[in-house]
Design a protein around this motif. Structure first.
Motif, PDB file in Angstrom:
ATOM      1  N   VAL A  16      24.708  32.788 -10.104  1.00 58.68           N
ATOM      2  CA  VAL A  16      24.537  32.416  -8.817  1.00 58.68           C
ATOM      3  C   VAL A  16      24.508  30.659  -8.986  1.00 58.68           C
ATOM      4  O   VAL A  16      23.338  30.413  -9.240  1.00 58.68           O
ATOM      5  N   PHE A  74      28.806  32.005  -5.583  1.00 56.96           N
ATOM      6  CA  PHE A  74      28.014  33.057  -5.867  1.00 56.96           C
ATOM      7  C   PHE A  74      28.885  34.246  -6.711  1.00 56.96           C
ATOM      8  O   PHE A  74      29.860  34.505  -6.539  1.00 56.96           O
ATOM      9  N   VAL A 149      18.416  32.984  -4.399  1.00 55.24           N
ATOM     10  CA  VAL A 149      18.901  31.913  -3.607  1.00 55.24           C
ATOM     11  C   VAL A 149      17.842  31.320  -2.998  1.00 55.24           C
ATOM     12  O   VAL A 149      16.856  32.203  -2.547  1.00 55.24           O
TER      13      VAL A 149
END
Length: 406
Positions: A16, A74, A149
């Motif tokens: 990510v 991502f 995130v």
């Protein structure tokens, strides 16, 4: 990489990551923290948002673009979610990811407030108690949380005293990307380092972007359709401008000296009030967030008083009403005389609270048009007769829980 216990240590943050087009060296130059900050992102399928969430050549990776981050790549759907402000935590909640939020501002307070609404959503549960309270977040804590995130605006974090651009970059590279937009709240100015790339979004525009991060575009589309229907109801029957009441919206923990906020300025903080084209009783004479005394409140002469956090279990809305009624000056205010002091939820609302707050505000401001707001003293959001609801609670609950047909 494997740790001592033999576990695969290839962490999610290894896949990510940001795309390479953002936050270049020029942005790094001349940036510092030092500012204090205000404490307080819509297809029936996933195909209509392809222009915003673009599959990359690697099969599982995708990108989502939002200012001020730019294009963020991502390589898998984030599992653990860091947030600061509840408009973003509320978006995770709306996408059925509320339990994956590991941090938010004032978690116990907002858990209690959000759970004044969940009883009206069959089968929807939320527990944010005990999460990390993230307003003054530290870099060390972000390493400890190890989130997938950061649903937070890097520009707002940079505004914290102890943060510099190097710290923002370090967390993005070593832990997880940033993805949030705070200064759309009231179209405020971001730190200088982000000024040339900043854009403002509505609450629902930002929700669309966030839905793409979690590959939940269908949920966004379904909820946005409900929002469109609510807005159509409001707009179709909105009374004429000369029939609109003067409003004061504020925090009344001390009724004699409330904090008051604009009701008609751009930004998602007024996304539940501005559609009604309200008349701000204070006009432009009082800055949003200012504290006023009873004389100033009486001079503003509001027809309606909206109390932030009035639905929170720790707020005694009856006591607030009594305090104003018992005050010799406060008792002369039309809103007080006519019993038009109403509870609200919060300004940093996610999409689901926005739906509820549009409904409640319509009834509070225009009962003759949209139906009476029931007498409220305590407890969860009142259970309105189905015929008086602006939206189908079961439909919203099913969308959150992923049990719906797009």
């Amino acid at each position: 990489m494997v740790d001592d216990a033999g576990r695969d240590m290839t962490t999610r943050r290894d896949y990510v990551k940001y795309g390479g087009s953002i936050l270049g060296g020029a942005l790094l130059a001349g940036c510092s923290g030092g500012q204090s900050a205000d404490p307080t992102a819509e297809s029936t399928t996933t195909t209509t948002t392809a222009s915003e969430s673009t599959p990359t050549p690697a099969e599982s990776s995708y990108t989502v673009t939002m200012a001020p981050m730019g294009e963020v790549e991502f390589e898998g759907v984030p599992e653990t979610i860091f947030t600061r402000l509840t408009h973003l935590a509320g978006m995770a909640f709306a996408l059925g990811r509320g339990s994956d939020v590991n941090a938010l501002h004032a978690p116990d307070y907002y858990d209690a407030l959000w759970n004044q609404f969940t009883p009206r959503l069959p089968g929807v549960e939320l527990d944010w108690t005990g999460r990390y309270s993230s307003w003054n977040v530290s870099k060390e804590k972000l390493y400890e949380l190890d989130s997938d995130v950061h649903l937070a605006d890097p520009a707002s974090v940079l505004a914290l005293d102890e943060w510099g651009m190097g710290d923002i970059e370090e967390i993005r590279e070593n832990v997880a990307p940033w993805f949030g937009n705070t200064f759309s709240n009231a179209h405020k100015s971001p730190p200088e380092a982000y000024a040339d790339r900043y854009e403002y979004y509505t609450l629902w525009e930002q929700f669309e972007k966030v839905s793409q991060v979690f590959r939940e575009e269908a949920k966004y589309e379904a909820l946005a359709e409900i929002h469109d229907d609510v807005m159509a109801t409001v707009e179709a029957d909105l009374p004429a401008s000369d029939a609109r009441p003067g409003i004061v919206m504020g925090g009344f923990s001390d009724p004699s000296a409330p904090y008051v906020y604009n009701v008609d300025t751009p930004g998602y903080l007024t996304a539940h009030v501005r559609p009604f084209q309200p008349v701000d009783a204070f006009g432009d004479d009082v800055e949003s967030g200012a504290r006023v005394d009873m004389e100033a409140l009486a001079e503003a002469n509001p027809d309606v008083i909206l109390v932030f956090g009035g639905l929170h279990p720790s707020t005694d809305i009856s006591e607030i009403r009594s305090s104003l009624e018992d005050d010799p000056v406060g008792s002369t205010i039309p809103a007080v005389e006519n019993g038009r002091i109403y509870p609200q939820g919060g300004r940093y609302q996610g999409p689901v609270l926005n739906l509820f707050q549009l409904e409640m505000t319509a009834k509070q401001l225009y009962p003759d048009t949209f139906g009476e707001w029931p007498e409220y003293a305590e407890g969860p959001y009142p259970e309105l007769p189905e015929s008086e609801q602006f939206f189908d609670r079961q439909r919203v609950a099913d969308i959150i829980n992923g049990e719906f047909e797009a």
